[in-house]
Design an enzyme around this catalytic site. Structure first.
Site, mmCIF file in Angstrom:
data_model
loop_
_atom_site.group_PDB
_atom_site.id
_atom_site.type_symbol
_atom_site.label_atom_id
_atom_site.label_comp_id
_atom_site.label_asym_id
_atom_site.label_seq_id
_atom_site.Cartn_x
_atom_site.Cartn_y
_atom_site.Cartn_z
ATOM 1 N N ASP A 263 6.861 1.003 1.756
ATOM 2 C CA ASP A 263 6.421 0.441 0.862
ATOM 3 C C ASP A 263 7.445 -0.162 -0.358
ATOM 4 O O ASP A 263 8.380 -0.346 -0.878
ATOM 5 C CB ASP A 263 5.214 0.553 0.674
ATOM 6 C CG ASP A 263 4.101 -0.053 1.631
ATOM 7 O OD1 ASP A 263 3.930 0.889 1.900
ATOM 8 O OD2 ASP A 263 3.490 -0.685 1.598
ATOM 9 N N ASP B 46 0.743 -0.841 0.423
ATOM 10 C CA ASP B 46 0.133 0.081 -0.310
ATOM 11 C C ASP B 46 0.989 0.714 0.118
ATOM 12 O O ASP B 46 0.935 2.048 1.152
ATOM 13 C CB ASP B 46 -1.169 -0.227 0.819
ATOM 14 C CG ASP B 46 -0.091 0.063 1.777
ATOM 15 O OD1 ASP B 46 -0.449 0.545 3.195
ATOM 16 O OD2 ASP B 46 0.891 -0.352 2.317
ATOM 17 N N ASN C 211 -2.467 2.745 3.305
ATOM 18 C CA ASN C 211 -1.715 4.132 4.084
ATOM 19 C C ASN C 211 -2.496 4.947 2.997
ATOM 20 O O ASN C 211 -2.792 6.550 3.942
ATOM 21 C CB ASN C 211 -0.252 4.019 3.542
ATOM 22 C CG ASN C 211 0.733 3.351 4.344
ATOM 23 O OD1 ASN C 211 0.393 3.629 5.570
ATOM 24 N ND2 ASN C 211 1.600 2.772 3.072
ATOM 25 N N HIS D 137 9.284 0.052 8.836
ATOM 26 C CA HIS D 137 8.814 -1.367 8.460
ATOM 27 C C HIS D 137 8.984 -2.136 7.710
ATOM 28 O O HIS D 137 9.589 -3.149 7.440
ATOM 29 C CB HIS D 137 7.343 -0.750 8.397
ATOM 30 C CG HIS D 137 7.836 0.390 9.809
ATOM 31 N ND1 HIS D 137 7.289 0.175 11.154
ATOM 32 C CD2 HIS D 137 6.345 1.326 9.475
ATOM 33 C CE1 HIS D 137 6.777 0.861 11.943
ATOM 34 N NE2 HIS D 137 6.251 1.852 11.043
ATOM 35 N N ASP D 138 8.372 -1.887 5.996
ATOM 36 C CA ASP D 138 7.860 -2.664 5.095
ATOM 37 C C ASP D 138 9.690 -3.639 4.604
ATOM 38 O O ASP D 138 9.721 -4.469 4.294
ATOM 39 C CB ASP D 138 7.348 -2.438 3.911
ATOM 40 C CG ASP D 138 5.896 -1.692 4.514
ATOM 41 O OD1 ASP D 138 5.629 -1.341 4.360
ATOM 42 O OD2 ASP D 138 5.676 -2.333 5.343
ATOM 43 N N PHE E 27 -0.729 -1.100 12.805
ATOM 44 C CA PHE E 27 -1.931 -0.613 11.704
ATOM 45 C C PHE E 27 -2.620 -1.531 9.905
ATOM 46 O O PHE E 27 -3.490 -1.384 9.752
ATOM 47 C CB PHE E 27 -1.440 0.625 10.537
ATOM 48 C CG PHE E 27 -1.488 1.780 9.034
ATOM 49 C CD1 PHE E 27 -2.063 0.622 7.804
ATOM 50 C CD2 PHE E 27 -3.568 1.902 9.046
ATOM 51 C CE1 PHE E 27 -2.292 1.099 7.196
ATOM 52 C CE2 PHE E 27 -4.004 2.517 8.391
ATOM 53 C CZ PHE E 27 -3.898 2.179 7.231
ATOM 54 N N ASN E 28 -1.549 -2.427 9.547
ATOM 55 C CA ASN E 28 -1.886 -3.114 8.596
ATOM 56 C C ASN E 28 -2.663 -4.206 9.223
ATOM 57 O O ASN E 28 -3.479 -4.728 8.390
ATOM 58 C CB ASN E 28 -0.475 -3.721 7.697
ATOM 59 C CG ASN E 28 0.730 -3.083 6.992
ATOM 60 O OD1 ASN E 28 -0.327 -2.223 6.864
ATOM 61 N ND2 ASN E 28 1.670 -3.020 7.123
ATOM 62 N N THR F 258 2.918 -5.814 2.730
ATOM 63 C CA THR F 258 3.342 -5.167 3.595
ATOM 64 C C THR F 258 2.583 -4.043 3.692
ATOM 65 O O THR F 258 2.674 -2.475 3.996
ATOM 66 C CB THR F 258 4.698 -4.218 2.277
ATOM 67 O OG1 THR F 258 4.170 -3.455 1.211
ATOM 68 C CG2 THR F 258 5.821 -5.457 2.516
#
Ligand code: RIB
Ligand code: CA
Length: 310
Positions: free
Chosen positions: A16, A11, A40, A239-240, A165-166, A124
């Site tokens: 990402d 996203d 996102n 993060h991703d 979130f994800n 992700t």
């Protein structure tokens, strides 16, 4: 050396975009396709963002638009971090790359069904596309070699104290994936919050001086500024790309087998990845959960892969 075949479901989203950057160039990864999901930002925006990143980097990878809203709950976006476009910061050339006609969920199903069971699905973003694909065609489930996701946490969340979130953005889809029985590697906030992109990292990557490093710098300037504004951090957790770094060099991540259950029933803890770290419930582990990361090795890997771009 056999390349690791992956479908990257994302996203975009600043982090990402870095995951796409690594997956698109590393010789150990065969990036079969990019599937896009709302997360996102809206699907329309995350789709354009994925196309722009691929075009900017010269990646000849098909991009498929998927689900524009979660399976059941109301859609949520993260404009506070990723901006109105979902990828605020970089300025791209006029977009020429086009989305593929096929829906991402149908692409996932077709690709997995035709495969020898040697495809890893990396997510992700919210897991809506994967969850819908599993429900639409359960025969794909044994065809998935491994699910590697950025999502969840066995400690605190980043949307609520309980949820990341994800996962909370589509907890029902995550529930479908976590109960699928396929091997899962969960890259949660517990490790991603250790990969903080400080200004010194941005400066280090900027010195590479190619199109990938410029994109990284333009992305991180916005991403880090928004993380500081929202969380007060000097460096934003990247993060991703840790999902891709793990596939390139598994030694980067330390994992622990745990039984992980997605909370889709409670109010306060809705969307939590309830990870049984100590095995209290004596349930069979269904996920290898990230508990530590070699941060130095991670940034070295990011730098090495940015350098691979001409
Ligand atoms: O919680 C962080 C995750 O949510 C990252 O994947 C970020 O891109 C957003 O999708
Ligand atoms: Ca994401």
């Amino acid at each position: 050396m056999d390349k690791r075949k992956i479908i990257l479901d994302c996203d975009p989203g600043h982090d990402d975009a870095v995951a796409i950057t690594l997956a698109g160039i590393n010789e150990k990864i065969d990036l079969l396709g990019i599937t896009v999901v709302a997360g996102n930002q809206t699907l329309e925006k995350t789709s354009v963002n994925a196309l722009n990143v691929c075009q900017c980097l010269g990646l000849d990878v098909p991009v498929y638009a998927g689900c524009g809203q979660p399976m059941i709950r109301e859609k949520m976006v993260a404009a506070d971090i990723h901006g109105e476009t979902g990828l605020d910061g970089p300025v791209f050339e006029p977009l020429k790359k086009k989305l593929e006609d096929q829906h991402a969920v149908l692409y996932m199903i077709d690709t997995l069904m035709k495969s020898d069971g040697d495809i890893t699905v990396v997510t992700t973003g919210p897991m809506t596309n994967l969850g819908m694909a599993m429900r639409l065609e359960p025969a794909i489930i044994p065809k998935i070699q491994e699910i590697v996701l950025m999502g969840g946490a066995y400690t605190n969340g980043n949307v609520t104290p309980a949820a990341e979130f994800n996962i909370i953005a589509d907890a029902d889809a995550a529930y479908v994936a976590f109960t699928s029985g396929r091997p899962i590697t969960m890259v949660g906030l517990d490790v991603t919050r250790k990969a903080l992109c400080y200004p010194s990292i941005v400066e280090r990557m900027g010195k590479i001086g190619n199109k990938a490093s410029k994109l990284f710098v333009d992305l991180m300037k916005h991403f880090c500024a928004s993380q500081k504004a929202v969380f007060g951090w000097e460096g934003g957790p990247l993060h991703d790309p840790i999902t891709i770094a793990y596939l390139i060099d598994p030694s980067i991540l330390t994992t622990k087998p745990m039984h992980a259950e997605i909370d889709i029933r409670s109010t306060q803890s809705y969307g939590r990845t309830n990870c049984d770290y100590f095995g209290y419930q004596k349930k069979e582990p269904n996920a290898n959960v990230g508990i530590d990361i070699d941060v130095e090795k991670f940034w070295d890997l990011v730098e090495d892969n940015l350098k691979k771009y001409s």
